[in-house]
Design an enzyme around this catalytic site. Structure first.
Site, PDB file in Angstrom:
ATOM      1  N   GLU A   1       0.791  -1.279   0.078  1.00  0.00           N
ATOM      2  CA  GLU A   1      -0.055  -0.040  -0.031  1.00  0.00           C
ATOM      3  C   GLU A   1       1.011   1.307   0.003  1.00  0.00           C
ATOM      4  OE1 GLU A   1      -2.709  -0.678   3.423  1.00  0.00           O
ATOM      5  OE2 GLU A   1      -4.018  -1.573   2.055  1.00  0.00           O
TER       6      GLU A   1
ATOM      7  N   ARG B   1      -5.636 -11.001  -5.258  1.00  0.00           N
ATOM      8  CA  ARG B   1      -5.012 -10.230  -4.239  1.00  0.00           C
ATOM      9  C   ARG B   1      -5.046 -11.362  -3.197  1.00  0.00           C
ATOM     10  NH1 ARG B   1      -7.329  -5.047  -0.931  1.00  0.00           N
ATOM     11  NH2 ARG B   1      -6.299  -5.840   1.385  1.00  0.00           N
TER      12      ARG B   1
ATOM     13  N   ASP C   1      -8.907  -8.518   4.113  1.00  0.00           N
ATOM     14  CA  ASP C   1      -8.672  -7.481   4.896  1.00  0.00           C
ATOM     15  C   ASP C   1      -9.909  -7.359   5.966  1.00  0.00           C
ATOM     16  OD1 ASP C   1      -7.413  -5.147   5.840  1.00  0.00           O
ATOM     17  OD2 ASP C   1      -7.697  -3.985   4.294  1.00  0.00           O
TER      18      ASP C   1
ATOM     19  N   GLU D   1      -3.144 -11.495  13.201  1.00  0.00           N
ATOM     20  CA  GLU D   1      -3.577 -10.346  13.669  1.00  0.00           C
ATOM     21  C   GLU D   1      -5.009 -10.175  13.302  1.00  0.00           C
ATOM     22  OE1 GLU D   1      -1.327  -7.265  11.268  1.00  0.00           O
ATOM     23  OE2 GLU D   1      -3.259  -6.136  10.937  1.00  0.00           O
TER      24      GLU D   1
ATOM     25  N   GLU E   1     -13.145  -1.848  11.495  1.00  0.00           N
ATOM     26  CA  GLU E   1     -13.067  -1.127  10.392  1.00  0.00           C
ATOM     27  C   GLU E   1     -14.247  -1.493   8.961  1.00  0.00           C
ATOM     28  OE1 GLU E   1      -9.334  -1.465   8.441  1.00  0.00           O
ATOM     29  OE2 GLU E   1      -9.863  -0.283   6.740  1.00  0.00           O
TER      30      GLU E   1
HETATM   31  C1  GCU Z   1      -6.375  -1.742   5.689  1.00  0.00           C
HETATM   32  C2  GCU Z   1      -6.665  -0.269   6.077  1.00  0.00           C
HETATM   33  C3  GCU Z   1      -5.426   0.552   6.198  1.00  0.00           C
HETATM   34  C4  GCU Z   1      -4.135  -0.258   6.882  1.00  0.00           C
HETATM   35  C5  GCU Z   1      -4.047  -1.708   6.324  1.00  0.00           C
HETATM   36  C6  GCU Z   1      -2.840  -2.263   7.241  1.00  0.00           C
HETATM   37  O1  GCU Z   1      -6.173  -1.817   4.350  1.00  0.00           O
HETATM   38  O2  GCU Z   1      -7.749   0.211   5.644  1.00  0.00           O
HETATM   39  O3  GCU Z   1      -5.803   1.847   6.876  1.00  0.00           O
HETATM   40  O4  GCU Z   1      -3.191   0.650   6.657  1.00  0.00           O
HETATM   41  O5  GCU Z   1      -5.386  -2.258   6.482  1.00  0.00           O
HETATM   42  O6  GCU Z   1      -3.288  -3.213   7.760  1.00  0.00           O
HETATM   43  O7  GCU Z   1      -1.890  -2.043   6.905  1.00  0.00           O
END
Ligand code: GCU
Length: 670
Positions: free
Chosen positions: A266, A316, A345, A367, A373
């Protein structure tokens, strides 16, 4: 009386039948000098005095009847034992923190009015039991739904860390021993000398509670704050930089727990920039931390968020195994791969990540996300221990040395037993909860959300803890022991995951939430036609991701027995169907209903179940203090309405997409 919301489940309300404990001695004898032992004795005094309505005192020595708090180095690490003797009662701990765990457990027995018996030694299931907080130094929290950071403000650690200390007390009460305080998307200057000096103050307020501080770091730190021209993990300058940084940290924070790393994910930079592996990156940190006793939690959440939607093979969900398996056996012993429970996720339901069964020579931890979320953001009641227990109990059927499938539930893997070290000892493993508490007085906004943090701790300590026991004990400690409350609250909690799943994205489709915005509320097609790969491929002919051998091949990442179960439509469970298969809308489920009719029915039934929380809660008026009663009522009223929004958005979408009307004529007629 106005409630102290921050007390959470540690309210120590007077119990109804205190008489049953009248033989409990009123003197607590503790010779311990450490801050944790003093905290343990004081906690016991405070809890017993309040619950039993008579004064308890702490003494250094004592003759006669007493509750003895003692250190017993013969007990296994982090373990405690509660035993009666002729003088009263012993709570023995192998360490000061373990004495605390024994005390909190004892107080919980009293709060839930259970008999005091000799108990066998209690030991945690794994060494890593942490929460991660995604707090930014500016005081905001990524995916935080309960106000601003309790740790940071305006680029600095807060002057007043009272809440941070109170939080550590809560964590200790359920056996959590580490807390990573900053966002996995770490501020690039996290490790600057100035910040480190400030972080030491957080470690100081955590320490009495046996909670160790951890930090998320950015792999580019040697460059961004170290001024080097590279962050290549095998470069000698970079190696030396991390070593001296570790030494600097431990000088300030001698019990520092370690680093959490998000890299090549990301938009975060990582070892791939230099053609290096995750092991190269993790090991340079691990070797710097090792002389000081620290660990590296390297996140398995590494994937490409620019996937090609038009590529039917792109997936993914495959990323974890594809990125990590080739490095199995190359990670140092103080590296742990931190794997999200599912391959995408934190959706309302996903299968468990196949990466758990694919790493045989590497430490792993699970985790989970207490921060809801994708599951209602602490505006909906969703009791997540139900989900986590389902995950932990899922048997991956990994082959043993003889090549035959054997029982390998996720809990046996993350506690290090399924794939032990070469000498047969359990691997280091553990449990991490992304929690994201905030300055809201009650930590997580929805009073019911605190059951998730409590339940996380209980499951991390012992993943065999029954979820109804978690719900019952939490409810009694939080809401009191009134019979109607006890009959109502746990029942509401225990059904709530399925209710939420039922009016959002059932059958393994994902949450169907707005993934391009705040991940709250329906945004059905937002998951489609973009690079994020949370696709469900809702098309004219049918719906669902084809992850079979004919599709993306993801299913083959599971051990053969489980892969066969998921590959076949005859054996795939209804609740995971669309995660694995693309089927027509009128496909008949094992339940006997067509997929689309089942979607309609489930959404109506679940929205109704959510609406019923309101009268159920109202039946408890007068049995709960007015402040928390009213706050929770408003949240249930909101949830009831929002469940209808969800229900209608999804049902309308399915009706339009499939062209198949609701047999009950509800959809489109409201
Ligand atoms: C999700 C989440 C992000 C976070 C990511 C992670 O995608 O929306 O905000 O940074 O998980 O776990 O690294």
């Amino acid at each position: 009386k106005a409630e102290d919301g921050s007390a959470a489940w540690l309210r120590y309300a007077p119990i109804a039948n205190a008489k049953q404990y009248e033989t409990l001695p009123a003197v607590i004898v503790s010779r311990g000098e450490s801050a944790s032992e003093r905290a343990a004795a004081e906690e016991l005094r405070r809890g017993l005095t309040s619950m039993l309505g008579r004064p308890f005192t702490v003494a250094k020595n004592g003759r006669g009847a007493a509750i003895l708090l003692t250190a017993d180095a013969h007990l296994p690490s982090e373990s405690y034992r509660i035993a009666r003797n002729i003088h009263g009662l012993h709570i023995d701990g192998s360490s000061p923190a373990a004495e605390l765990y024994g005390v909190f457990h004892f107080l919980e027995l009293i709060a839930s009015q259970r008999p005091i018996r000799d108990e066998k030694t209690q030991s945690p299931s794994a060494t890593i039991r942490w929460t991660d907080e995604w707090d930014n130094l500016n005081g905001t929290i990524e995916r935080g739904y309960a106000g601003r950071s309790i740790f940071f403000d305006n680029g600095h650690v807060r002057a007043d860390l009272t809440r941070a200390g109170e939080y550590a007390r809560l964590l200790a009460s359920v056996g959590i021993n580490g807390c990573n305080v900053n966002n996995v998307n770490a501020d690039l200057d996290t490790l600057s000398p100035e910040h480190l000096r400030e972080f030491a103050r957080i470690a100081d307020v955590f320490r009495p509670w046996g909670v160790k501080l951890a930090l998320s770091i950015d792999l580019t730190s040697p460059q961004t704050i170290g001024g080097l021209d590279t962050f290549d993990p095998v470069d000698p300058k970079v190696i030396a930089w991390w070593q001296s940084k570790a030494a600097e940290i431990y000088k300030l924070i001698p019990d520092f727990a370690g680093f959490t790393v998000k890299a090549d994910s990301e938009g975060r930079k990582g070892p791939s920039q230099y053609g290096r592996t995750p092991a190269d990156a993790a090991n340079v940190l691990a070797r710097a931390l090792k002389p000081h006793g620290g660990v590296v939690l390297y996140r398995g959440f590494v994937y490409n968020n620019h996937l090609d939607w038009n590529d039917r093979k792109a997936d993914r969900a495959r990323a974890g195994v594809d990125n990590f398996v080739k490095n199995d056996g190359t990670f140092d012993p103080n590296v742990i791969i931190q794997i999200k429970e599912g391959p995408i996720d934190f959706q309302a339901r996903e299968p468990v990540s196949p990466l758990f069964a694919a790493l045989h020579k590497t430490n792993v931890a699970i985790e989970v996300q207490t921060a809801q979320e994708y599951t209602g953001q602490q505006r909906h009641m969703v009791f997540l221990p139900s989900m986590w227990k389902w995950v932990l109990d899922t048997d991956l059927r990994a082959p043993g040395a003889d090549g035959k499938p054997r029982a390998t539930p996720v809990k046996s893997i993350v506690t290090g037993h399924a794939f032990p070290n070469a000498d047969g000892s359990a691997r280091m493993g553990g449990f991490i909860s992304v929690t994201n508490v905030g300055l809201d007085a009650n930590w997580l906004h929805h009073p019911m959300a605190m059951a998730n943090l409590y339940g996380f701790g209980r499951l991390a300590w012992n993943p065999d803890t029954p979820v109804d026991e978690i719900a019952n004990t939490w409810s009694t400690m939080t809401w009191g022991s009134d019979a109607a409350v006890r009959a109502t609250v746990p029942k509401m909690l225990l059904g709530s995951w399925q209710v939420y799943e039922g009016h959002t994205g059932p059958n393994g489709i994902g949450t169907l939430t707005n993934i391009l915005g705040y991940h709250f509320g329906p945004g059905i097609e937002s998951a489609e036609r973009n690079g994020w790969g949370q696709w469900f491929r809702g098309e004219k002919d049918g719906i669902g991701m084809d992850r079979t051998s004919a599709g993306t091949g993801y299913i083959q990442q599971y051990p053969p027995e489980l892969a066969a179960k998921y590959e076949s439509l005859a054996t795939i469970p209804d609740d995971l169907l669309l995660f694995f298969h693309h089927v027509p809308y009128d496909y008949r489920l094992h339940s006997g209903k067509t997929l689309v009719q089942s979607i309609y029915d489930t959404h109506y039934a679940s929205a109704l179940a959510a609406a019923e929380y309101v009268p159920q809660w109202k039946s408890l008026q007068g049995r709960i203090d007015p402040e928390r009663y009213t706050q929770t009522l408003h949240l249930f009223e909101f949830q009831a309405g929002h469940a209808i929004v969800w229900r209608d958005a999804i049902n309308q979408w399915f009706a339009k997409q499939s062209g198949i009307p609701d047999a009950m004529h509800r959809v489109g007629n409201d």
